[in-house]
Design a protein around this motif. Structure first.
Motif, mmCIF file in Angstrom:
data_model
loop_
_atom_site.group_PDB
_atom_site.id
_atom_site.type_symbol
_atom_site.label_atom_id
_atom_site.label_comp_id
_atom_site.label_asym_id
_atom_site.label_seq_id
_atom_site.Cartn_x
_atom_site.Cartn_y
_atom_site.Cartn_z
ATOM 1 N N GLY A 1 -21.712 46.256 -71.644
ATOM 2 C CA GLY A 1 -20.921 46.283 -70.430
ATOM 3 C C GLY A 1 -20.345 44.948 -70.006
ATOM 4 O O GLY A 1 -19.366 44.896 -69.259
ATOM 5 N N ARG A 2 -20.943 43.862 -70.449
ATOM 6 C CA ARG A 2 -20.501 42.529 -70.046
ATOM 7 C C ARG A 2 -20.294 41.715 -71.311
ATOM 8 O O ARG A 2 -21.253 41.373 -72.003
ATOM 9 C CB ARG A 2 -21.549 41.877 -69.146
ATOM 10 C CG ARG A 2 -21.084 40.590 -68.490
ATOM 11 C CD ARG A 2 -22.105 40.132 -67.470
ATOM 12 N NE ARG A 2 -21.682 38.932 -66.795
ATOM 13 C CZ ARG A 2 -22.398 38.297 -65.861
ATOM 14 N NH1 ARG A 2 -23.570 38.794 -65.500
ATOM 15 N NH2 ARG A 2 -21.952 37.207 -65.289
ATOM 16 N N THR A 3 -19.040 41.435 -71.643
ATOM 17 C CA THR A 3 -18.743 40.841 -72.943
ATOM 18 C C THR A 3 -17.843 39.623 -72.796
ATOM 19 O O THR A 3 -17.157 39.448 -71.792
ATOM 20 C CB THR A 3 -18.075 41.869 -73.875
ATOM 21 O OG1 THR A 3 -16.783 42.206 -73.361
ATOM 22 C CG2 THR A 3 -18.922 43.132 -74.003
ATOM 23 N N TRP A 4 -17.838 38.816 -73.859
ATOM 24 C CA TRP A 4 -17.040 37.596 -73.873
ATOM 25 C C TRP A 4 -16.349 37.442 -75.228
ATOM 26 O O TRP A 4 -16.883 37.865 -76.258
ATOM 27 C CB TRP A 4 -17.924 36.363 -73.648
ATOM 28 C CG TRP A 4 -18.698 36.398 -72.376
ATOM 29 C CD1 TRP A 4 -18.274 36.010 -71.135
ATOM 30 C CD2 TRP A 4 -20.054 36.842 -72.202
ATOM 31 N NE1 TRP A 4 -19.272 36.198 -70.202
ATOM 32 C CE2 TRP A 4 -20.371 36.700 -70.824
ATOM 33 C CE3 TRP A 4 -21.022 37.357 -73.065
ATOM 34 C CZ2 TRP A 4 -21.615 37.046 -70.304
ATOM 35 C CZ3 TRP A 4 -22.257 37.707 -72.546
ATOM 36 C CH2 TRP A 4 -22.548 37.548 -71.183
ATOM 37 N N ILE A 5 -15.194 36.835 -75.208
ATOM 38 C CA ILE A 5 -14.526 36.392 -76.430
ATOM 39 C C ILE A 5 -14.336 34.891 -76.314
ATOM 40 O O ILE A 5 -13.766 34.395 -75.338
ATOM 41 C CB ILE A 5 -13.163 37.094 -76.623
ATOM 42 C CG1 ILE A 5 -13.383 38.592 -76.903
ATOM 43 C CG2 ILE A 5 -12.381 36.451 -77.758
ATOM 44 C CD1 ILE A 5 -12.100 39.378 -77.021
ATOM 45 N N ASN A 6 -14.860 34.169 -77.302
ATOM 46 C CA ASN A 6 -14.787 32.702 -77.326
ATOM 47 C C ASN A 6 -15.317 32.092 -76.031
ATOM 48 O O ASN A 6 -14.770 31.133 -75.481
ATOM 49 C CB ASN A 6 -13.350 32.232 -77.606
ATOM 50 C CG ASN A 6 -12.869 32.648 -78.981
ATOM 51 O OD1 ASN A 6 -13.669 32.809 -79.900
ATOM 52 N ND2 ASN A 6 -11.572 32.841 -79.119
ATOM 53 N N SER A 7 -16.389 32.663 -75.532
ATOM 54 C CA SER A 7 -17.065 32.195 -74.322
ATOM 55 C C SER A 7 -18.449 32.816 -74.325
ATOM 56 O O SER A 7 -18.727 33.745 -75.088
ATOM 57 C CB SER A 7 -16.271 32.617 -73.072
ATOM 58 O OG SER A 7 -16.962 32.250 -71.891
ATOM 59 N N ALA A 8 -19.308 32.306 -73.475
ATOM 60 C CA ALA A 8 -20.643 32.889 -73.340
ATOM 61 C C ALA A 8 -21.133 32.651 -71.927
ATOM 62 O O ALA A 8 -21.367 31.513 -71.529
ATOM 63 C CB ALA A 8 -21.619 32.284 -74.356
ATOM 64 N N GLY A 9 -21.253 33.706 -71.161
ATOM 65 C CA GLY A 9 -21.800 33.597 -69.821
ATOM 66 C C GLY A 9 -20.768 33.417 -68.734
ATOM 67 O O GLY A 9 -21.114 33.396 -67.552
ATOM 68 N N GLY A 10 -19.492 33.288 -69.099
ATOM 69 C CA GLY A 10 -18.472 33.121 -68.075
ATOM 70 C C GLY A 10 -18.245 34.403 -67.296
ATOM 71 O O GLY A 10 -18.578 35.502 -67.740
ATOM 72 N N GLY A 11 -17.671 34.271 -66.117
ATOM 73 C CA GLY A 11 -17.380 35.448 -65.300
ATOM 74 C C GLY A 11 -16.776 35.039 -63.978
ATOM 75 O O GLY A 11 -16.535 33.857 -63.713
ATOM 76 N N ALA A 12 -16.524 36.031 -63.141
ATOM 77 C CA ALA A 12 -15.921 35.790 -61.837
ATOM 78 C C ALA A 12 -16.277 36.954 -60.935
ATOM 79 O O ALA A 12 -16.495 38.074 -61.413
ATOM 80 C CB ALA A 12 -14.402 35.666 -61.970
ATOM 81 N N PRO A 13 -16.348 36.723 -59.621
ATOM 82 C CA PRO A 13 -16.704 37.814 -58.718
ATOM 83 C C PRO A 13 -15.688 38.944 -58.720
ATOM 84 O O PRO A 13 -15.996 40.049 -58.276
ATOM 85 C CB PRO A 13 -16.789 37.132 -57.352
ATOM 86 C CG PRO A 13 -16.010 35.862 -57.486
ATOM 87 C CD PRO A 13 -16.171 35.450 -58.909
ATOM 88 N N GLU A 14 -14.481 38.690 -59.215
ATOM 89 C CA GLU A 14 -13.467 39.739 -59.289
ATOM 90 C C GLU A 14 -13.800 40.804 -60.327
ATOM 91 O O GLU A 14 -13.235 41.905 -60.287
ATOM 92 C CB GLU A 14 -12.107 39.130 -59.660
ATOM 93 C CG GLU A 14 -11.520 38.205 -58.615
ATOM 94 C CD GLU A 14 -11.918 36.754 -58.795
ATOM 95 O OE1 GLU A 14 -11.152 35.876 -58.358
ATOM 96 O OE2 GLU A 14 -12.993 36.484 -59.382
ATOM 97 N N MET A 15 -14.700 40.494 -61.275
ATOM 98 C CA MET A 15 -14.944 41.361 -62.422
ATOM 99 C C MET A 15 -16.286 42.076 -62.281
ATOM 100 O O MET A 15 -17.317 41.448 -62.045
ATOM 101 C CB MET A 15 -14.935 40.530 -63.715
ATOM 102 C CG MET A 15 -13.614 39.807 -63.944
ATOM 103 S SD MET A 15 -13.664 38.736 -65.389
ATOM 104 C CE MET A 15 -13.808 39.949 -66.711
#
Length: 507
Positions: free
Chosen positions: A452-466
């Motif tokens: 459910g929570r995935t990244w491409i060329n990143s790890a652990g990034g995110g934002a409250p919008e998502m």
């Protein structure tokens, strides 16, 4: 015994920031209160042996019921659900600013109770404040639906309403951050809440609720009860006066509380375990990928449900990726979490340290190759070295179980199809990462990974919008973004006849 490869900073007890034990009270109906039985729970810091850093009330079933009924009254007859979105938005924004203004105090509390580094904790406090700001900004614009195509004589409405009284049970690893992923969205939707933090790490949640009270949140809207899951957390799931239960924690406990809530036909949101795959294609930026992989699994000692604990690397890049990871592990500084130069602090407590050790020993016994780590780092506190295994089989416990420690299991693949099969070969589906310079290949791969929570060329990034949440046995429901408001809302169908026909049904 201290590793010869890993730098270790001995924990120092002289720091003025923990010379005084912090004594907390619960928050029920806007008042700071003790447990009705007068009992307390003391918390020894996991990083500093035998050093008591906090004391919290040991709530009884009666305390939990008082908090639940206070939230029920605040919802049924209080002003909060009846305020305009604009009014709620202003209060939530003030709470976000208060968290930011007190970020150092809150960071120190979590540093001492959780064992994470002060640098990590500061970052989390800043992110938590941002979550409150986002929820505040969107609470004013929550909408339902209109259906104006039902003919001349009818119109339809879908009214958004708050779900009611929300019980929120948070884990010990990110108490304020995870609380801030949930509470402002529930409050923004117009709900009232009762939060039960872990008995190990209750301090920052209590302070957050006190700050909310000081910012003008009405009595009974945000209650905090402290103590053990049985009876306090259990009552949040069972009590008929709660309408929704949000639980973050292990799969095993999630099954229990979800079952208790289901017995009352109560809605639940569950964020449970993870065994996150990190797929590294040979065309990746291996320097950036190795840094991100190391940060994901070794940061906070691997004690994160979204940690990337399975390294699935394309065969031509396997040796270089492992070499880079070992070099990073050698540079990681572990130890005193209040030291500004330390990267990783302590594990949560001694039984958990022993659990991590048992998994490492099981991996060795099963035939996996220990590349680096695999040992305690001090007799003081609960410190463990960054650990990497290679030659791991998919049926090994280190490949299948959520260890919740700094232990990375490595697999190789030849084709994208093999990588996807390895990534999906787990009961969990919380998080996953893909690394490749070929964005088409990366997108095709991520679409096939069940997480459910995935990244491409990143790890652990995110934002409250998502929105965030899990697939499979990692849970149900979504938090943050507009999905978070939907989680804590219910929708009422209103069909209006505009020109009722007077023809009698029965002549």
């Amino acid at each position: 015994m201290t590793s010869q490869r890993t730098a270790f900073v001995e924990p120092r007890r002289e720091d003025a920031r923990f010379t005084q034990k912090r004594r907390y009270q619960m928050l029920i109906d806007g008042k700071s209160v003790e447990a009705e039985g007068g009992e307390t729970i003391t918390r020894e810091s996991p990083a500093y042996a035998d050093l008591v850093v906090s004391e919290i009330p040991r709530a009884t079933k009666g305390d939990a019921e008082r908090a639940i009924l206070a939230a029920r009254r605040a919802f049924d007859t209080g002003p909060w659900p009846r305020m305009s979105g604009s009014e709620r938005s202003r209060i939530l924004a003030r709470i976000g600013e208060a968290i930011y203004e007190h970020r150092e105090e809150l960071a120190v509390i979590e540093c001492l109770e959780v064992g994470k580094t002060i640098r990590q904790a500061r970052g989390e406090m800043g992110a938590s404040a941002e979550f409150w700001r986002y929820a505040a900004g969107h609470a004013q614009g929550l909408t339902g639906e209109t259906h104006n195509s039902l003919g001349d004589n009818a119109i339809g409405l879908m009214l958004r309403e708050p779900v009611g009284v929300v019980g929120i049970i948070t884990p010990w690893n990110f108490p304020l951050l995870i609380g801030s992923e949930r509470v402002p969205w529930a409050l923004g939707a117009g709900c009232t809440v009762v939060v039960k933090p872990s008995e190990f790490t209750s301090g920052s949640t209590i302070r957050m609720a006190e700050l909310a009270r000081d910012c003008g949140l009405p009595d009974g809207v945000f209650n905090v009860i402290t103590g053990y899951g049985d009876p306090v957390g259990q009552l949040l799931a069972e009590h008929p006066a709660t309408d929704f239960l949000s639980f973050t924690g292990s799969f095993r406990v999630g099954q229990i509380v979800g079952g208790l809530a289901a017995s009352n036909i109560k809605r639940v949101g569950l964020e449970l375990g993870g065994k996150g795959p990190q797929i590294i294609f040979a065309d990746s930026d291996l320097e950036a990928a190795s840094d991100a992989v190391a940060r994901s699994i070794f940061g906070v000692g691997g004690q994160a449900c979204i940690a990337g604990s399975r390294l699935i690397v394309e065969a031509p890049a396997r040796d270089e990726m492992l070499e880079r990871l070992v070099k990073i592990a050698d540079k990681v500084v572990i130890g005193d979490p209040l030291d500004e130069n330390v990267h990783v602090g302590s594990l949560i407590h001694r039984p958990h340290l022993e659990k991590v050790e048992s998994y490492v020993n099981a991996g060795r016994k099963a035939g996996a190759r220990l590349v680096t780590g695999g040992e305690r780092l001090s007799n003081v506190g609960n410190y463990y070295a960054p650990t990497i295994f290679d030659a791991v089989d998919t049926d090994m416990s280190i490949a299948r179980d959520e260890i919740f420690g700094p232990v990375l299991a490595t697999f190789a693949f030849e084709t994208p199809e093999q990588a996807v099969a390895l990534a999906n070969d787990t009961q969990y589906g919380l998080s996953a990462g893909i690394w490749s310079r070929d964005i088409t290949k990366a997108m095709r791969t991520i679409r096939q990974v069940r997480a459910g929570r995935t990244w491409i060329n990143s790890a652990g990034g995110g934002a409250p919008e998502m929105g965030i949440g899990g697939f499979k046995q990692s849970g149900i429901g979504r938090e943050m973004g507009h999905y978070g408001f939907d989680e804590y809302s219910t929708f009422k169908n209103v069909f209006m006849g505009l020109n009722p026909v007077n023809t009698p049904w029965v002549e």
